[in-house]
Design an enzyme around this catalytic site. Structure first.
Site, PDB file in Angstrom:
ATOM      1  CG  ASP A 299      65.727   0.654  13.201  1.00 48.55           C
ATOM      2  OD1 ASP A 299      65.414   0.583  12.029  1.00 48.55           O
ATOM      3  OD2 ASP A 299      65.979   1.264  13.981  1.00 48.55           O
TER       4      ASP A 299
HETATM    5  C1  NOJ Z   1      66.604   2.776  10.663  1.00 47.97           C
HETATM    6  C2  NOJ Z   1      66.424   3.789  11.807  1.00 47.97           C
HETATM    7  O1  NOJ Z   1      66.929   3.293  12.991  1.00 47.97           O
HETATM    8  C3  NOJ Z   1      64.874   3.906  12.215  1.00 47.97           C
HETATM    9  O2  NOJ Z   1      64.620   4.864  12.824  1.00 47.97           O
HETATM   10  C4  NOJ Z   1      64.151   3.855  10.774  1.00 47.97           C
HETATM   11  O3  NOJ Z   1      62.804   4.371  11.056  1.00 47.97           O
HETATM   12  C5  NOJ Z   1      64.299   3.051   9.850  1.00 47.97           C
HETATM   13  N1  NOJ Z   1      65.522   2.865   9.638  1.00 47.97           N
HETATM   14  C6  NOJ Z   1      63.773   3.131   8.546  1.00 47.97           C
HETATM   15  O4  NOJ Z   1      64.080   3.739   7.924  1.00 47.97           O
END
Ligand code: NOJ
Length: 754
Positions: A299
Site C-alpha cells: 500500500d
Molecule cells: C492507499 C489505500 O489504502 C489503498 O486502498 C489504495 O489502493 C492506495 N492508497 C492507492 O491509492
C-alpha cells in the site's frame, strides 16, 4: 530462409526453454525469434527470456510504482513522476484521457532498451465514471449478477481511460462501524465477503486477461486491516492465528482461487509484525500454500512506514524486511529503487528472490497482452462513459442495495397523489452520493433524490422541499421552514446522513450516530404528527437509537452513486420493491461495537453479554431487511442427496456417513400484494467442536424474484467437507463427527455426522 526457420522450429520444440532462449538470442532482431517478443511463445518462456536480458537496475525498476497525473487524494499525496525513465514497472494513472498514458507508454515501449510496457493502475473501487453504490451497499443487494455487471462496466470505462489494473476488490472483513473504510468492503461476514470477492475478481478479469474489457484485479488489504483497534485507521491490529484463518483470510483465499492477479499488502501490523513485512502471510500462505503466481504490491508508502511502525530503523532495512517477506512491488515511496540493488550486491536479498518478484510482474504484463497492444484506443468520452446500459446497471444495483429497516402502517410506498414534504441535507445533494473512492465520478453526473422524485412523480404529487439543516453544525434556522413544509404535507420524507468524507480512508468516527442537528430536525418534525419516512445515506452502519423510534419508516440507502435519484424514487413510489438486506449489523448504540452476528457462544446463556443501560441485542442484525410484500417460508426439509426421504425441523435427526452429501430445500411464497425479490440465507451451526465456533455461520445464499401469489423453491446442496468443516490455526480444515444444524431464519434441522 524458410527451410532454416523450419529446422530451427523443429529444433526448438525438442529443446528446453532455457536452451531455446540461448539460440533465439544470438543477434536476432526478428520479433518471432526473440522469444519474449513472440506472442506465440508460452508466457513463462517469454518471461524467462526477458528476465535473462535484464540488468539489476532494470529489474529493480520493474518493482517500483509511481504516480502519473494530478493526484487529488488527500491521504495519499504523491507528486506526478518527475524522473521518468520509461523503465518503471507501474504508474498509478490519475486521469480520464488516455493520451498522457499513451505518451508515457510510447517512451517505455519504443525508447527503452527492452521496450517493457508499463502497467497502469488506479483505484476503481465502485465504478470509474459511472459510479455505483459503495461496496457495503452492493453487498446488501445480495445480487452477485449485478455486482459482476458493475465490475464489468467499471472495467470497460477504466480501460478506455488507459487503466490496466484496478486496486479492487477491497475484501477486508469489517466489524467496527467507526472505521471509515467499512464503506469500501462487503461487510462483516467471511462467506458473503468471499463470494463477492470471487465474483468481482472474475468479472474484472473475464475469461482471459488479454480480452477486451478485462482488467487485472487486486485483492486488498492483505490482511486484517479491518481489525484496526477502536476503528482507528492505520493502527496496529491484534489477530490470533485462529481468527486470521477463520475470519480474515477466507475472502482473500476465495479471490486468489478466482484468479486474482495481484494483492495489496495492508498498513496494519498483525500482532507485532507489519502486514507489509509478514513472511507468513505473503510467502508461506499466499505464494506457497495457495500457489499464487501473481504479485503483491505494497500500500501507499507502506515500505517506508515500516520505520514509522517501529520495525526497521531505516529505509534500507525496511526494504530488506518487506522484500524478503514477499512484497514484490513498492508503491510510491522509492525504497526499492534506493536500496534493493545494494541489498542484492551485499547478499542480503537473494538474486533468486529478486528474479521471482520480477517474473511475477512481467507475467502479468504478458497476460494482459501489453506487449502486443500497449496503447489505449483514444475515443471521445461520449462513446465510453455513462452509456445508457451502464446507468441501467447503476440504477438496478442502487435500488437493490437499499435496505428497508422499518415500515410501520405501510407508510411506504407513498400513496398516489399524496403531498410530500421532502426535507433534509441529502435531498438535493449530489456530491456526497458518490461516496468515498468515487473513481473519476463527478457531482454533475449524479441525479439527486429531489430530481429523481420530481421526474418520477411528474404532476401526480406535490413536493414541498426544505433543507431543514446541514449535515452538521448548529444552525437551526431552517427548522421553521421544514416544519411548515411538513405541516402542509401528507407525509414527510426526511433525507439524513453522512458526508462522503466521513467514511473511507482515514475517516473514522468516534460515534456512528448522526450529528445532533439532524436528530433535532427529526424531533421537530415529529411534533407535527405527520408520518415520517427517514432515508439514511451513509458509508457505515448507523446508531439509530434516537432516530428509529421517531420514524414510521426507515430506509438505509448508503451512498448510491450516479443513479441515486431514480433508485430512491423507484422505491418510494413502489416501482421497485426493496430487496436489500444488511451485510453489516446495525448496533443499538455505538457502545456495542464490535457486534456481529457470528460471535461465539458466551460462557453463560441468560446473563451473558448484558449491558446495564441498554439492550444487548443490536438494533438491526446482519441479514435484516423488509419488503413491501410478505414472504412465507415453508418448513425446511433436508434429505441425503439422491434420496427422497426428507427430515424436517422436528426432533428428528438425519444421520449421514462420511462422503454423503445433502439437499436442503425451502419454498418461499409471496403472499403479499406486490412482486418482490427474496434472498434466502442458509446458515450452519456446529454446536460442539474442539475449537468453539460462531453461533451460526452463513454458508450459502440465493436471491430470486417471486411474483405475487407465486412460490419458488430454494435449494442448498450441502457437502459436509466444504460446508460443515472448520479451519484451525494452522490453516488446515477439519471435520469432526457429531451434530450440526442447517438453519434458515428461525428453523433448523439436525444432522448427525456418523
Ligand atoms: C492507499 C489505500 O489504502 C489503498 O486502498 C489504495 O489502493 C492506495 N492508497 C492507492 O491509492
Amino acid at each position: 530462409m524458410k527451410l532454416n526457420l523450419f529446422i530451427l522450429t523443429g529444433l526448438i520444440l525438442t529443446l528446453t526453454p532455457h536452451t531455446w532462449t540461448a539460440i533465439a538470442r544470438e543477434g536476432s532482431t526478428d520479433k518471432k525469434e526473440i522469444i519474449y517478443k513472440n506472442p506465440d511463445a508460452p508466457i513463462d518462456d517469454r518471461v524467462g527470456d526477458l528476465l535473462s536480458r535484464m540488468t539489476l537496475e532494470e529489474k529493480v525498476l520493474q518493482l517500483s510504482q509511481y504516480v502519473l497525473g494530478n493526484n487529488d487524494n488527500i491521504n495519499n499525496i504523491g507528486e506526478t513522476v518527475k524522473k521518468f525513465s520509461g523503465k518503471e514497472g507501474s504508474l498509478i494513472f490519475v486521469g480520464v484521457e488516455p493520451q498522457l498514458r499513451n505518451a508515457m507508454q510510447k517512451e517505455a515501449v519504443e525508447n527503452t532498451r527492452l521496450g517493457i510496457p508499463i502497467l497502469f493502475g488506479f483505484d476503481v473501487i465502485h465504478g470509474f465514471r459511472t459510479v455505483f453504490p459503495i461496496p457495503l451497499g452492493q453487498a446488501a443487494s445480495w445480487n452477485t449478477d449485478l455486482v459482476a455487471q458493475a465490475c464489468r462496466v467499471a472495467a470497460r470505462e477504466a480501460i478506455s481511460a488507459g487503466i490496466d489494473w484496478t486496486f479492487s476488490p477491497m475484501v477486508d472483513i469489517a466489524r467496527d462501524g467507526r472505521w471509515g473504510r467499512i464503506a469500501e468492503g462487503f461487510g462483516e461476514d467471511p462467506y458473503l465477503c468471499s463470494t463477492m470477492s470471487a465474483v468481482s475478481v472474475k468479472a474484472y478479469q473475464g475469461d482471459d486477461l488479454a480480452d477486451d474489457g478485462s482488467i487485472a484485479a487486486c485483492l486488498k488489504h492483505y490482511v486484517g486491516y479491518g481489525a484496526s483497534e477502536a476503528g482507528r485507521d492505520y493502527v496496529a491490529t491484534e489477530i490470533s492465528r485462529q481468527t486470521l484463518w477463520d475470519t480474515y483470510l477466507p475472502s482473500f483465499e476465495a479471490g486468489v482461487k478466482a484468479g486474482a492477479a495481484t494483492l495489496m499488502s495492508s498498513f496494519n501490523a498483525i500482532s507485532g509484525i507489519p502486514a507489509s513485512a509478514k513472511h507468513y502471510t505473503m510467502t508461506e500462505i499466499l505464494k506457497e500454500k495457495w500457489a499464487h503466481s501473481g504479485f503483491v504490491v505494497s500500500d501507499w508508502n507502506a515500505v517506508d512506514q515500516l520505520v514509522t511502525q517501529g520495525m526497521a530503523p531505516d529505509r534500507k532495512q525496511a526494504t530488506m524486511y518487506a522484500f524478503n517477506a514477499g512484497l514484490d512491488m513498492d508503491m510510491v515511496d522509492n525504497c526499492y529503487v534506493e536500496n534493493l540493488a545494494d541489498l542484492v550486491k551485499e547478499g542480503k536479498v537473494s538474486e533468486e528472490r529478486l528474479d521471482d518478484a520480477v517474473r511475477r510482474v512481467l507475467r502479468l504484463k504478458f497476460r494482459l497482452g501489453l506487449f502486443e497492444e500497449p496503447y489505449t484506443v483514444e475515443k471521445p468520452q461520449s462513446e465510453r462513459f455513462l452509456l445508457p446500459e451502464y446507468k441501467e446497471v447503476a440504477e438496478q444495483l442502487a435500488q437493490e442495495s437499499m435496505v428497508l429497516l422499518k415500515n410501520e402502517s405501510d407508510v411506504l410506498p407513498l400513496k398516489k397523489g399524496a403531498r410530500i414534504a421532502l426535507i433534509g441535507p441529502v435531498v438535493k445533494n449530489r456530491f456526497d452520493m458518490l461516496g468515498s473512492w468515487e473513481g473519476r465520478g463527478i457531482e454533475e453526473d449524479v441525479i439527486s433524490i429531489y430530481d429523481g422524485l420530481k421526474a418520477e412523480l411528474g404532476d401526480e404529487s406535490e413536493i414541498i422541499y426544505a433543507m431543514g439543516c446541514d449535515f452538521d453544525g448548529e444552525d437551526t434556522s431552517g427548522f421553521h421552514e421544514a416544519t411548515a413544509a411538513a405541516e402542509a404535507a401528507d407525509i414527510v420524507v426526511l433525507c439524513l446522513g453522512e458526508k462522503r468524507a466521513w467514511s473511507g480512508e482515514n475517516a473514522s468516527r468516534s460515534t456512528i450516530a448522526l450529528p445532533q442537528i439532524q436528530e433535532k430536525l427529526l424531533e421537530e418534525l415529529d411534533k407535527t404528527g405527520k408520518p415520517i419516512a427517514v432515508l439514511l445515506s451513509s458509508g457505515r452502519p448507523l446508531d439509530l437509537t434516537r432516530i428509529a423510534p421517531m420514524a414510521d419508516a426507515v430506509m438505509e440507502i448508503w451512498q448510491p452513486g450516479v443513479m441515486t435519484g431514480p433508485a430512491v424514487a423507484g422505491i418510494l413510489t413502489g416501482r421497485y420493491n426493496p430487496s436489500g438486506k444488511l451485510a453489516v449489523t446495525f448496533p443499538y448504540t455505538t457502545g456495542q461495537i464490535p457486534i456481529y452476528y457470528n460471535q461465539r457462544n458466551a460462557a453463560r446463556t441468560e446473563r451473558a453479554g448484558r449491558y446495564q443501560d441498554i439492550q444487548s441485542t443490536p438494533m438491526y442484525e446482519f441479514g435484516y431487511g423488509l419488503s413491501y410484500t410478505d414472504f412465507d417460508y415453508s418448513p425446511l426439509k433436508v434429505c441425503i442427496y439422491g434420496s427422497d426421504r426428507y427430515t424436517d425441523t422436528g426432533d428428528n435427526v438425519l444421520t449421514i456417513k462420511e462422503g454423503q452429501t445433502l439437499t436442503a430445500e425451502i419454498t418461499v411464497s409471496n403472499t403479499g400484494g406486490m412482486d418482490g425479490k427474496e434472498t434466502v440465507l442458509w446458515y450452519i451451526c456446529d454446536p460442539y467442536c474442539s475449537i468453539t465456533r460462531p453461533v451460526k455461520e452463513l454458508r450459502h445464499f440465493e436471491k430470486k424474484m417471486i411474483r405475487k401469489g407465486e412460490s419458488r423453491t430454494f435449494t442448498f446442496h450441502i457437502d459436509p467437507e466444504r460446508d460443515f468443516s472448520f479451519i484451525g490455526p494452522d490453516g488446515n480444515r477439519f471435520l469432526e463427527k457429531g451434530d450440526y444444524y442447517i438453519m434458515v431464519q428461525d428453523q433448523k434441522v439436525r444432522i448427525r455426522l456418523d
